[in-house]
Scaffold this motif. Structure first.
Motif, PDB file in Angstrom:
ATOM      1  N   LEU A  11      41.240  48.078  40.628  1.00  0.00           N
ATOM      2  CA  LEU A  11      40.082  48.430  39.806  1.00  0.00           C
ATOM      3  C   LEU A  11      40.416  49.445  38.712  1.00  0.00           C
ATOM      4  O   LEU A  11      39.581  49.720  37.855  1.00  0.00           O
ATOM      5  N   ASP A  13      42.102  48.864  36.351  1.00  0.00           N
ATOM      6  CA  ASP A  13      42.150  48.076  35.114  1.00  0.00           C
ATOM      7  C   ASP A  13      40.799  47.472  34.736  1.00  0.00           C
ATOM      8  O   ASP A  13      40.730  46.555  33.917  1.00  0.00           O
ATOM      9  N   TYR A  14      39.718  47.981  35.360  1.00  0.00           N
ATOM     10  CA  TYR A  14      38.361  47.551  35.033  1.00  0.00           C
ATOM     11  C   TYR A  14      37.555  48.756  34.554  1.00  0.00           C
ATOM     12  O   TYR A  14      37.605  49.818  35.180  1.00  0.00           O
ATOM     13  N   LEU A  89      31.460  42.162  39.470  1.00  0.00           N
ATOM     14  CA  LEU A  89      32.794  42.172  38.870  1.00  0.00           C
ATOM     15  C   LEU A  89      32.816  41.071  37.810  1.00  0.00           C
ATOM     16  O   LEU A  89      32.622  39.893  38.128  1.00  0.00           O
ATOM     17  N   ASP A  91      34.206  39.091  34.142  1.00  0.00           N
ATOM     18  CA  ASP A  91      35.096  38.771  33.042  1.00  0.00           C
ATOM     19  C   ASP A  91      34.311  38.959  31.739  1.00  0.00           C
ATOM     20  O   ASP A  91      33.090  39.157  31.760  1.00  0.00           O
ATOM     21  N   TYR A 216      42.162  45.374  29.155  1.00  0.00           N
ATOM     22  CA  TYR A 216      41.773  45.517  30.559  1.00  0.00           C
ATOM     23  C   TYR A 216      41.361  44.177  31.164  1.00  0.00           C
ATOM     24  O   TYR A 216      41.126  43.199  30.474  1.00  0.00           O
ATOM     25  N   LYS A 217      41.263  44.185  32.517  1.00  0.00           N
ATOM     26  CA  LYS A 217      40.984  42.941  33.236  1.00  0.00           C
ATOM     27  C   LYS A 217      39.520  42.550  33.204  1.00  0.00           C
ATOM     28  O   LYS A 217      39.177  41.370  33.298  1.00  0.00           O
ATOM     29  N   GLY A 218      38.639  43.534  33.154  1.00  0.00           N
ATOM     30  CA  GLY A 218      37.229  43.192  33.214  1.00  0.00           C
ATOM     31  C   GLY A 218      36.344  44.415  33.289  1.00  0.00           C
ATOM     32  O   GLY A 218      36.778  45.541  33.015  1.00  0.00           O
ATOM     33  N   LEU A 219      35.093  44.181  33.664  1.00  0.00           N
ATOM     34  CA  LEU A 219      34.085  45.231  33.782  1.00  0.00           C
ATOM     35  C   LEU A 219      33.496  45.200  35.182  1.00  0.00           C
ATOM     36  O   LEU A 219      33.182  44.125  35.715  1.00  0.00           O
ATOM     37  N   LEU A 220      33.335  46.371  35.782  1.00  0.00           N
ATOM     38  CA  LEU A 220      32.601  46.509  37.029  1.00  0.00           C
ATOM     39  C   LEU A 220      31.250  47.118  36.684  1.00  0.00           C
ATOM     40  O   LEU A 220      31.186  48.229  36.149  1.00  0.00           O
TER      41      LEU A 220
END
Length: 280
Positions: A11, A13-14, A89, A91, A216-220
Motif C-alpha cells: 500500500l 504505492d497507493y 482499492l 485503479d 503509483y499503483k492506485g488509490l485507496l
C-alpha cells in the motif's frame, strides 16, 4: 467470490484519501460540523469533500505509511475514535493533468481512526500520526460490479469494542447502500473533487496531490464513517481496547454469526472482510 490478501507494504504505492460527511449525522457526532459549515455542497446530502491521509514520499505527516491489520498506536492521544468504513482499492486513468476515471476493484473493512482534537487545523492532521494509525482488513473482496446490481449492495458495516472483557456496539450497523453517495454517484463525485476541489476550511486542495499519480499503483479510498452507537458517541479509545470492524454480506451471514466470531467460536465468515485490532 474472490478475496484479495492485503499486504500493507504494497500500500506504500497507493495514495490514501477519505470521504468526509458521507453518512447523515456523522460530522456532528464527531464534533466537526462547525469546521465544515464553511463548505457549501450542491446537494444537501452530498459529502463535504475528500481529504488525504497518506501521500507517498510527502515531506509532511502524510508521508507516514499508517496502515496496520492488527493494532492501533495510541500515541498518548486522549480523544481517539474508531471510524468504521468501507475502503475501496481503485485503479485509475490519469491523462493530461486530469483524473479521467476511477475503477474500484476490491473492497474491505477499514478503520479511519481519528483524533478529535478541535484545533482548527486541516482534517488530515487528525488522521495520520505515524505507524499504525489506520486499520485495514487483511482480506479484501473483489468487486464484481460497482453498481446496485453488484454484491456490495448486500453488504453491511458493523463495529464493536471489547473493553475489560465486555463487548460494546461502537458504530451503528449500516448498509453500505445507505451511504449518502455510493456506486456511480460516489465515483463521479470523487472524480470531480479530485480534479477541482480547492482549499477551504478543514480541507486541502486536491489537484496538487495527483500530479505524480501515474507513478503509483492506485488509490485507496475510505468511503466515509458510519454514525455512532451510544457507546461510540461517549467513549474514546483506551489502551487495551479490542476493535472489531466487519463488512459482511447480510443476506448470507446473520448478526449472530458476527457475535459468535467475536466470542471466539470457529465460524467461517466466507463473505466478510474483518478487521481486528488492539489499541497499544
Amino acid at each position: 467470490m474472490e478475496k484479495y490478501n492485503i499486504n500493507t507494504d504494497e500500500l506504500k504505492d497507493y495514495l490514501g484519501f477519505g470521504v468526509a460527511g458521507n453518512f447523515a449525522g456523522h460530522l456532528g457526532e464527531a464534533g466537526e460540523a462547525d469546521e465544515f459549515s464553511v463548505i457549501q455542497t450542491t446537494e444537501q446530502n452530498a459529502p463535504k469533500g475528500l481529504f488525504p491521509f497518506y501521500i507517498p514520499e510527502d515531506n509532511s505527516h502524510l508521508g507516514n505509511l499508517p496502515y496496520s491489520t492488527d493494532k492501533i498506536n495510541y500515541n498518548n492521544l486522549e480523544k481517539l475514535q474508531v471510524e468504521a468504513e468501507v475502503a475501496l482499492l481503485c485503479d485509475f486513468v490519469y491523462e493530461d493533468g486530469k483524473l479521467i476515471d476511477l475503477i474500484p476493484k476490491y473492497f474491505g473493512a477499514f478503520n479511519d481512526c481519528s483524533s478529535r482534537v478541535q484545533d482548527g487545523k486541516k482534517l488530515s492532521t487528525k488522521k495520520n500520526w505515524g505507524k499504525n494509525s489506520k486499520g485495514i482488513s487483511p482480506d479484501f473482496i473483489k468487486i464484481d460490479d460497482f453498481t446496485e446490481k453488484g454484491i456490495l449492495n448486500k453488504y453491511h458495516i458493523a463495529s464493536f469494542i471489547r473493553r475489560d472483557g465486555v463487548l460494546k456496539n461502537y458504530g451503528a450497523i449500516s448498509a453500505v447502500k445507505s451511504y449518502s453517495y455510493f456506486f456511480n454517484q460516489l465515483k463521479d463525485w470523487m472524480i470531480e473533487q479530485f480534479n477541482n476541489q480547492a482549499e477551504m476550511g478543514p480541507l486541502e486542495g486536491l489537484p496538487q496531490y495527483l500530479e505524480k499519480l501515474n507513478n503509483y499503483k492506485g488509490l485507496l479510498i475510505a468511503a466515509g464513517a458510519t454514525a455512532y452507537a451510544d457507546f461510540g458517541k461517549h467513549n474514546f479509545l483506551k489502551q487495551g481496547d479490542e476493535i472489531f470492524v466487519y463488512v459482511y454480506d447480510a443476506h448470507f451471514h446473520s448478526f449472530e454469526d458476527i457475535k459468535k466470531d467475536m466470542s471466539g467460536v470457529d465460524i467461517h465468515l466466507s463473505r466478510c472482510s474483518k478487521l481486528h485490532q488492539i489499541v497499544e
